[in-house]
Scaffold this motif. Structure first.
Motif, mmCIF file in Angstrom:
data_model
loop_
_atom_site.group_PDB
_atom_site.id
_atom_site.type_symbol
_atom_site.label_atom_id
_atom_site.label_comp_id
_atom_site.label_asym_id
_atom_site.label_seq_id
_atom_site.Cartn_x
_atom_site.Cartn_y
_atom_site.Cartn_z
ATOM 1 N N GLN A 70 0.856 -1.259 0.677
ATOM 2 C CA GLN A 70 0.201 0.185 0.000
ATOM 3 C C GLN A 70 0.854 1.908 0.113
ATOM 4 O OE1 GLN A 70 -2.362 0.789 3.479
ATOM 5 N NE2 GLN A 70 -3.338 2.486 2.697
ATOM 6 N N HIS A 71 0.618 1.901 -0.958
ATOM 7 C CA HIS A 71 1.454 3.437 -0.542
ATOM 8 C C HIS A 71 0.042 4.820 -0.530
ATOM 9 C CE1 HIS A 71 0.258 4.069 -4.791
ATOM 10 N NE2 HIS A 71 0.082 3.055 -5.082
ATOM 11 N N ASP A 72 0.811 5.632 -0.722
ATOM 12 C CA ASP A 72 0.007 7.095 -0.571
ATOM 13 C C ASP A 72 -0.529 7.549 -1.699
ATOM 14 O OD1 ASP A 72 2.163 8.436 -0.692
ATOM 15 O OD2 ASP A 72 2.366 8.991 0.838
ATOM 16 N N ASN A 73 -0.188 7.628 -2.423
ATOM 17 C CA ASN A 73 -0.634 8.413 -4.580
ATOM 18 C C ASN A 73 -0.131 9.052 -4.790
ATOM 19 O OD1 ASN A 73 -2.420 5.661 -4.983
ATOM 20 N ND2 ASN A 73 -3.978 7.295 -3.910
ATOM 21 N N ALA A 74 1.406 9.327 -3.700
ATOM 22 C CA ALA A 74 1.881 9.969 -4.518
ATOM 23 C C ALA A 74 3.139 10.005 -5.674
ATOM 24 C CB ALA A 74 3.341 10.685 -3.269
ATOM 25 N N ALA B 30 7.855 3.732 -14.088
ATOM 26 C CA ALA B 30 8.924 2.280 -13.543
ATOM 27 C C ALA B 30 8.268 2.173 -12.051
ATOM 28 C CB ALA B 30 10.103 3.434 -13.545
ATOM 29 N N ARG B 31 8.267 2.896 -11.077
ATOM 30 C CA ARG B 31 7.902 1.942 -9.834
ATOM 31 C C ARG B 31 7.078 0.728 -9.866
ATOM 32 N NH1 ARG B 31 4.125 0.564 -6.902
ATOM 33 N NH2 ARG B 31 3.356 1.998 -7.787
ATOM 34 N N LYS B 32 5.210 1.174 -11.302
ATOM 35 C CA LYS B 32 4.659 -0.132 -11.075
ATOM 36 C C LYS B 32 5.129 -0.915 -11.822
ATOM 37 C CE LYS B 32 0.569 3.472 -11.939
ATOM 38 N NZ LYS B 32 0.133 4.078 -12.800
ATOM 39 N N ASN B 33 6.316 -0.484 -12.855
ATOM 40 C CA ASN B 33 6.580 -1.876 -13.258
ATOM 41 C C ASN B 33 7.495 -3.222 -13.043
ATOM 42 O OD1 ASN B 33 6.169 -1.258 -15.675
ATOM 43 N ND2 ASN B 33 7.240 -0.266 -17.161
ATOM 44 N N TYR B 34 8.547 -1.933 -11.986
ATOM 45 C CA TYR B 34 8.694 -3.115 -11.197
ATOM 46 C C TYR B 34 8.179 -3.356 -9.955
ATOM 47 C CZ TYR B 34 12.127 -3.640 -7.121
ATOM 48 O OH TYR B 34 12.506 -4.429 -5.606
ATOM 49 N N LEU B 35 7.319 -3.333 -9.793
ATOM 50 C CA LEU B 35 6.755 -4.337 -8.541
ATOM 51 C C LEU B 35 6.026 -4.988 -9.634
ATOM 52 C CD1 LEU B 35 4.951 -1.022 -6.168
ATOM 53 C CD2 LEU B 35 6.850 -3.090 -5.129
ATOM 54 N N ASN B 36 5.426 -5.374 -10.747
ATOM 55 C CA ASN B 36 5.167 -6.132 -11.698
ATOM 56 C C ASN B 36 6.035 -7.132 -11.384
ATOM 57 O OD1 ASN B 36 2.332 -5.043 -11.544
ATOM 58 N ND2 ASN B 36 2.658 -4.341 -14.005
ATOM 59 N N SER B 37 7.550 -6.676 -11.809
ATOM 60 C CA SER B 37 8.381 -7.040 -12.023
ATOM 61 C C SER B 37 9.124 -8.357 -10.611
ATOM 62 C CB SER B 37 9.188 -7.290 -12.681
ATOM 63 O OG SER B 37 10.179 -6.058 -11.428
ATOM 64 N N LYS B 38 8.165 -7.839 -9.870
ATOM 65 C CA LYS B 38 8.842 -8.981 -8.453
ATOM 66 C C LYS B 38 7.141 -9.650 -7.782
ATOM 67 C CE LYS B 38 12.565 -7.328 -7.267
ATOM 68 N NZ LYS B 38 13.883 -8.294 -7.668
ATOM 69 N N ASN B 39 5.984 -9.734 -8.970
ATOM 70 C CA ASN B 39 4.928 -9.873 -8.950
ATOM 71 C C ASN B 39 4.679 -9.875 -6.820
ATOM 72 O OD1 ASN B 39 4.726 -11.600 -10.421
ATOM 73 N ND2 ASN B 39 6.645 -13.267 -9.813
ATOM 74 N N VAL B 40 4.226 -7.822 -7.538
ATOM 75 C CA VAL B 40 3.923 -7.509 -5.617
ATOM 76 C C VAL B 40 2.389 -7.250 -6.308
ATOM 77 C CG1 VAL B 40 3.785 -5.510 -4.509
ATOM 78 C CG2 VAL B 40 6.420 -7.135 -4.506
ATOM 79 N N THR B 41 1.383 -7.506 -5.088
ATOM 80 C CA THR B 41 0.276 -6.727 -5.574
ATOM 81 C C THR B 41 0.132 -6.063 -4.940
ATOM 82 O OG1 THR B 41 -0.713 -8.907 -5.618
ATOM 83 C CG2 THR B 41 -2.474 -7.540 -5.163
ATOM 84 N N VAL B 42 -0.616 -4.678 -5.143
ATOM 85 C CA VAL B 42 -0.556 -3.377 -5.050
ATOM 86 C C VAL B 42 -2.185 -2.524 -4.573
ATOM 87 C CG1 VAL B 42 -0.095 -0.686 -5.397
ATOM 88 C CG2 VAL B 42 1.537 -2.244 -6.477
ATOM 89 N N LEU B 43 -2.083 -2.881 -3.313
ATOM 90 C CA LEU B 43 -3.798 -2.707 -2.913
ATOM 91 C C LEU B 43 -4.173 -1.085 -3.653
ATOM 92 C CD1 LEU B 43 -5.879 -3.425 -0.703
ATOM 93 C CD2 LEU B 43 -4.669 -1.987 1.305
ATOM 94 N N LYS B 44 -5.705 -0.848 -3.470
ATOM 95 C CA LYS B 44 -5.911 -0.129 -5.093
ATOM 96 C C LYS B 44 -6.449 0.644 -3.446
ATOM 97 C CE LYS B 44 -6.966 -1.744 -8.834
ATOM 98 N NZ LYS B 44 -6.161 -1.376 -9.862
ATOM 99 N N TRP B 45 -6.245 1.316 -3.370
ATOM 100 C CA TRP B 45 -6.512 2.826 -2.220
ATOM 101 C C TRP B 45 -6.822 4.588 -2.839
ATOM 102 C CZ3 TRP B 45 -6.953 1.379 2.016
ATOM 103 C CH2 TRP B 45 -6.722 2.183 3.821
ATOM 104 N N PRO B 46 -7.976 4.795 -2.175
ATOM 105 C CA PRO B 46 -7.777 6.331 -2.689
ATOM 106 C C PRO B 46 -7.042 7.371 -2.864
ATOM 107 C CG PRO B 46 -9.201 5.907 -0.926
ATOM 108 C CD PRO B 46 -8.234 4.609 -1.091
ATOM 109 N N PRO B 47 -6.864 8.287 -3.445
ATOM 110 C CA PRO B 47 -5.939 10.075 -2.939
ATOM 111 C C PRO B 47 -5.855 10.504 -2.200
ATOM 112 C CG PRO B 47 -7.174 9.760 -5.312
ATOM 113 C CD PRO B 47 -6.889 8.436 -5.044
ATOM 114 N N ILE B 48 -4.969 11.038 -1.502
ATOM 115 C CA ILE B 48 -5.132 12.217 -0.703
ATOM 116 C C ILE B 48 -6.154 12.672 0.739
ATOM 117 C CG2 ILE B 48 -5.345 14.556 -0.299
ATOM 118 C CD1 ILE B 48 -5.507 14.157 -2.942
ATOM 119 N N ILE B 49 -6.486 10.362 1.089
ATOM 120 C CA ILE B 49 -6.848 11.010 2.372
ATOM 121 C C ILE B 49 -5.778 9.721 3.332
ATOM 122 C CG2 ILE B 49 -9.261 9.267 3.426
ATOM 123 C CD1 ILE B 49 -9.742 9.189 0.341
ATOM 124 N N PRO B 50 -5.343 10.564 4.206
ATOM 125 C CA PRO B 50 -4.219 10.126 5.376
ATOM 126 C C PRO B 50 -4.646 9.230 6.481
ATOM 127 C CG PRO B 50 -4.538 12.593 5.461
ATOM 128 C CD PRO B 50 -4.983 11.785 3.829
#
Length: 88
Positions: free
Chosen positions: A49-53, A60-80
């Protein structure tokens, strides 16, 4: 800047980062600090999970995580207030 990761088992990783962060530095942080502990903090089925910065949403970061088979949690932006890392 401080980067942190934590898992359901309570294990935490902290990294103190120098300077402004950009996409290559974000990837370097993930490679050096998240990937070595990822299985320990979340088991085999973990999600990132990240904060959508902008550096977190770069191609590039998306490609990196895809290459490592990392699932990214869908998260709404700007809701700290819903982001659990904000309480760490």
């Amino acid at each position: 800047m401080v980067w942190a990761a934590f898992g359901f088992n309570g294990q935490v990783s902290l990294a103190f980062l120098d300077g402004r962060q950009n996409s290559p530095k974000c990837i370097e942080t993930l490679e050096n600090h998240l990937m070595p502990i990822a299985e320990n903090i979340g088991g085999r089925n973990w999600e990132y999970q990240h904060d959508n910065a902008p550096t977190h949403t770069s191609s590039a970061r998306k490609n990196y995580l895809n290459s490592k088979n990392v699932t990214v949690l869908k998260w709404p932006p700007i809701i700290p207030d819903l982001n659990p890392i904000e309480n760490v």
